[in-house]
Design a protein around this motif. Structure first.
Motif, PDB file in Angstrom:
ATOM      1  N   VAL A 207     -34.707 -59.417  47.814  1.00  0.00           N
ATOM      2  CA  VAL A 207     -35.197 -58.228  48.509  1.00  0.00           C
ATOM      3  C   VAL A 207     -35.447 -57.095  47.522  1.00  0.00           C
ATOM      4  CG1 VAL A 207     -34.648 -56.474  50.244  1.00  0.00           C
ATOM      5  CG2 VAL A 207     -34.041 -58.868  50.662  1.00  0.00           C
ATOM      6  N   GLU A 208     -34.508 -56.865  46.606  1.00  0.00           N
ATOM      7  CA  GLU A 208     -34.640 -55.774  45.642  1.00  0.00           C
ATOM      8  C   GLU A 208     -35.797 -55.980  44.680  1.00  0.00           C
ATOM      9  OE1 GLU A 208     -30.963 -53.573  44.275  1.00  0.00           O
ATOM     10  OE2 GLU A 208     -30.075 -55.521  44.771  1.00  0.00           O
ATOM     11  N   HIS A 209     -36.161 -57.222  44.435  1.00  0.00           N
ATOM     12  CA  HIS A 209     -37.281 -57.511  43.537  1.00  0.00           C
ATOM     13  C   HIS A 209     -38.601 -57.671  44.296  1.00  0.00           C
ATOM     14  CE1 HIS A 209     -35.352 -57.888  39.555  1.00  0.00           C
ATOM     15  NE2 HIS A 209     -34.275 -58.234  40.235  1.00  0.00           N
ATOM     16  N   GLY A 210     -38.590 -57.370  45.592  1.00  0.00           N
ATOM     17  CA  GLY A 210     -39.839 -57.322  46.349  1.00  0.00           C
ATOM     18  C   GLY A 210     -40.286 -58.616  46.991  1.00  0.00           C
ATOM     19  N   TYR A 211     -39.421 -59.615  47.038  1.00  0.00           N
ATOM     20  CA  TYR A 211     -39.790 -60.884  47.660  1.00  0.00           C
ATOM     21  C   TYR A 211     -39.424 -60.876  49.144  1.00  0.00           C
ATOM     22  CZ  TYR A 211     -40.337 -62.612  42.895  1.00  0.00           C
ATOM     23  OH  TYR A 211     -40.739 -62.781  41.594  1.00  0.00           O
ATOM     24  N   LYS A 212     -40.282 -61.504  49.952  1.00  0.00           N
ATOM     25  CA  LYS A 212     -40.062 -61.579  51.394  1.00  0.00           C
ATOM     26  C   LYS A 212     -39.123 -62.743  51.732  1.00  0.00           C
ATOM     27  CE  LYS A 212     -43.008 -58.365  52.838  1.00  0.00           C
ATOM     28  NZ  LYS A 212     -42.595 -57.180  53.609  1.00  0.00           N
ATOM     29  N   ILE A 213     -38.250 -62.507  52.686  1.00  0.00           N
ATOM     30  CA  ILE A 213     -37.381 -63.552  53.218  1.00  0.00           C
ATOM     31  C   ILE A 213     -37.559 -63.567  54.726  1.00  0.00           C
ATOM     32  CG2 ILE A 213     -35.019 -64.407  53.470  1.00  0.00           C
ATOM     33  CD1 ILE A 213     -34.274 -62.752  50.998  1.00  0.00           C
ATOM     34  N   ARG A 214     -38.010 -64.674  55.273  1.00  0.00           N
ATOM     35  CA  ARG A 214     -38.195 -64.814  56.720  1.00  0.00           C
ATOM     36  C   ARG A 214     -36.869 -65.219  57.362  1.00  0.00           C
ATOM     37  NH1 ARG A 214     -42.964 -65.601  59.206  1.00  0.00           N
ATOM     38  NH2 ARG A 214     -43.524 -63.970  57.717  1.00  0.00           N
ATOM     39  N   ILE A 215     -36.584 -64.647  58.520  1.00  0.00           N
ATOM     40  CA  ILE A 215     -35.318 -64.938  59.191  1.00  0.00           C
ATOM     41  C   ILE A 215     -35.581 -65.306  60.642  1.00  0.00           C
ATOM     42  CG2 ILE A 215     -34.831 -62.562  59.904  1.00  0.00           C
ATOM     43  CD1 ILE A 215     -31.866 -63.105  59.013  1.00  0.00           C
ATOM     44  N   ALA A 216     -34.842 -66.268  61.150  1.00  0.00           N
ATOM     45  CA  ALA A 216     -34.958 -66.701  62.538  1.00  0.00           C
ATOM     46  C   ALA A 216     -33.600 -66.564  63.207  1.00  0.00           C
ATOM     47  CB  ALA A 216     -35.441 -68.153  62.615  1.00  0.00           C
ATOM     48  N   GLU A 217     -33.627 -66.407  64.519  1.00  0.00           N
ATOM     49  CA  GLU A 217     -32.384 -66.218  65.270  1.00  0.00           C
ATOM     50  C   GLU A 217     -31.885 -67.531  65.849  1.00  0.00           C
ATOM     51  OE1 GLU A 217     -30.532 -63.518  68.942  1.00  0.00           O
ATOM     52  OE2 GLU A 217     -32.601 -63.209  68.269  1.00  0.00           O
ATOM     53  N   VAL A 218     -30.578 -67.731  65.777  1.00  0.00           N
ATOM     54  CA  VAL A 218     -29.934 -68.885  66.402  1.00  0.00           C
ATOM     55  C   VAL A 218     -28.683 -68.408  67.130  1.00  0.00           C
ATOM     56  CG1 VAL A 218     -30.768 -70.627  64.771  1.00  0.00           C
ATOM     57  CG2 VAL A 218     -28.653 -69.392  64.280  1.00  0.00           C
ATOM     58  N   ASP A 219     -28.192 -69.244  67.998  1.00  0.00           N
ATOM     59  CA  ASP A 219     -26.925 -68.970  68.680  1.00  0.00           C
ATOM     60  C   ASP A 219     -25.869 -69.855  68.040  1.00  0.00           C
ATOM     61  OD1 ASP A 219     -24.931 -68.199  70.376  1.00  0.00           O
ATOM     62  OD2 ASP A 219     -25.654 -69.340  72.111  1.00  0.00           O
ATOM     63  N   SER A 220     -25.121 -69.287  67.102  1.00  0.00           N
ATOM     64  CA  SER A 220     -24.167 -70.079  66.330  1.00  0.00           C
ATOM     65  C   SER A 220     -22.830 -69.369  66.264  1.00  0.00           C
ATOM     66  CB  SER A 220     -24.691 -70.306  64.905  1.00  0.00           C
ATOM     67  OG  SER A 220     -23.723 -70.946  64.105  1.00  0.00           O
ATOM     68  N   GLU A 221     -21.769 -70.122  66.456  1.00  0.00           N
ATOM     69  CA  GLU A 221     -20.416 -69.567  66.381  1.00  0.00           C
ATOM     70  C   GLU A 221     -19.582 -70.326  65.358  1.00  0.00           C
ATOM     71  OE1 GLU A 221     -19.306 -66.889  67.726  1.00  0.00           O
ATOM     72  OE2 GLU A 221     -21.071 -66.466  68.955  1.00  0.00           O
ATOM     73  N   THR A 222     -20.251 -70.817  64.313  1.00  0.00           N
ATOM     74  CA  THR A 222     -19.534 -71.556  63.291  1.00  0.00           C
ATOM     75  C   THR A 222     -18.457 -70.692  62.645  1.00  0.00           C
ATOM     76  OG1 THR A 222     -19.774 -72.856  61.264  1.00  0.00           O
ATOM     77  CG2 THR A 222     -21.192 -70.942  61.506  1.00  0.00           C
ATOM     78  N   ILE A 223     -17.370 -71.320  62.214  1.00  0.00           N
ATOM     79  CA  ILE A 223     -16.230 -70.603  61.638  1.00  0.00           C
ATOM     80  C   ILE A 223     -16.212 -70.831  60.130  1.00  0.00           C
ATOM     81  CG2 ILE A 223     -13.726 -70.353  61.636  1.00  0.00           C
ATOM     82  CD1 ILE A 223     -13.736 -71.585  64.466  1.00  0.00           C
ATOM     83  N   ALA A 224     -16.326 -69.750  59.365  1.00  0.00           N
ATOM     84  CA  ALA A 224     -16.195 -69.855  57.911  1.00  0.00           C
ATOM     85  C   ALA A 224     -14.714 -69.791  57.542  1.00  0.00           C
ATOM     86  CB  ALA A 224     -16.959 -68.735  57.230  1.00  0.00           C
ATOM     87  N   VAL A 225     -14.308 -70.630  56.604  1.00  0.00           N
ATOM     88  CA  VAL A 225     -12.909 -70.673  56.184  1.00  0.00           C
ATOM     89  C   VAL A 225     -12.728 -69.783  54.963  1.00  0.00           C
ATOM     90  CG1 VAL A 225     -11.032 -72.126  55.372  1.00  0.00           C
ATOM     91  CG2 VAL A 225     -12.605 -72.996  57.101  1.00  0.00           C
ATOM     92  N   ASP A 226     -12.085 -68.641  55.148  1.00  0.00           N
ATOM     93  CA  ASP A 226     -11.795 -67.724  54.047  1.00  0.00           C
ATOM     94  C   ASP A 226     -10.296 -67.576  53.790  1.00  0.00           C
ATOM     95  OD1 ASP A 226     -14.477 -66.966  53.413  1.00  0.00           O
ATOM     96  OD2 ASP A 226     -14.510 -65.743  55.221  1.00  0.00           O
TER      97      ASP A 226
END
Length: 247
Positions: A207-226
């Motif tokens: 993003v800071e270097h000016g490149y586009k990133i496309r994003i899509a929406e999902v319904d996700s409740e995955t659990i990250a292990v931290d």
């Protein structure tokens, strides 16, 4: 079209050392992530990218393809950039090594998003926050997009601020990324900008270097292990939901 899934796996973790090898019902966490990803039929191959011989040995024991990478990488996307320099493919998909419940449909969605248009060089996903505590939590990332669903900003702040309206959804970015090879090779050569340094969110580099990133929406409740608490939640969830177990 050659599409490979890559699971970046570091042994060092400030809150949960050796996290990829943490035991979940008799198997290391990396085994669960790998076999979950193998269910995604659009992936031609799935490999683990690590910087630690202990992870290599466990992957070999469980017949999981693994590639040793540099210890100098500061995030998973830098590790993927090295993989792209070693293994040629059209699309590389980051699959986080600490999400053993990641849904098959989530990985499929990010691949579908990047393949929707040849001009999309990088794609990722978001899901709506439902818990107000998560919204104001400074450790949880948020994502803001434009009207074309390209990313404007990642931040750990609660953005946008509801000065004039409250009918706005605050979104959580999901750590599943899809890259075309050219942009991934460039990523490894780009300097880290001030936003990425402040927020510690790796896709901010593009993003800071000016490149586009496309994003899509999902319904996700995955659990990250931290943390150990997260790990116990995963164990309990799998014991209570045998349909999520992998044979």
């Amino acid at each position: 079209m050659n599409i490979i899934g890559v699971i970046p796996a570091r042994y060092q973790s400030s809150r949960l050392p050796g996290k990829p090898l943490a035991d979940i019902l008799g198997k290391p966490m990396i085994w669960w992530v790998y076999h979950r990803a193998k269910k995604v039929t659009c992936l031609n191959n799935v490999i683990v990218a690590t910087d630690d011989q202990r992870i290599v040995e466990v992957c070999n024991k469980f017949h999981i393809p693994v590639v040793m990478t540099s210890k100098e990488h500061r995030n998973g996307s830098e590790r993927l950039s090295e993989i792209a320099s070693k293994i040629e493919a059209d699309i590389y998909v980051t699959i986080q090594g600490d999400e053993p419940l990641l849904e098959k449909t989530t990985i499929e969605k990010v691949v579908e998003t990047i393949l929707a248009n040849d001009n999309i060089q990088c794609a990722t996903l978001k899901t709506a926050y439902h818990n107000p505590v998560d919204v104001i939590n400074g450790t949880t990332p948020k994502v803001v997009t434009d009207l074309n669903n390209d990313i404007l900003l990642f931040t750990r702040s609660a953005v946008p601020y509801p000065k004039a309206a409250i009918d706005y959804i605050i979104y959580k970015p999901i750590g599943v990324y899809a890259f075309r090879r050219d942009i991934l090779l460039k990523y490894g050569k780009l300097e880290m900008g001030p936003l990425e340094k402040a927020e510690e969110i790796e896709l901010l580099r593009l993003v800071e270097h000016g490149y586009k990133i496309r994003i899509a929406e999902v319904d996700s409740e995955t659990i990250a292990v931290d943390t150990y608490k997260d790990l116990e939640r995963i164990r309990q969830y799998l014991m209570n939901h045998p349909e999520y177990q992998i044979n």
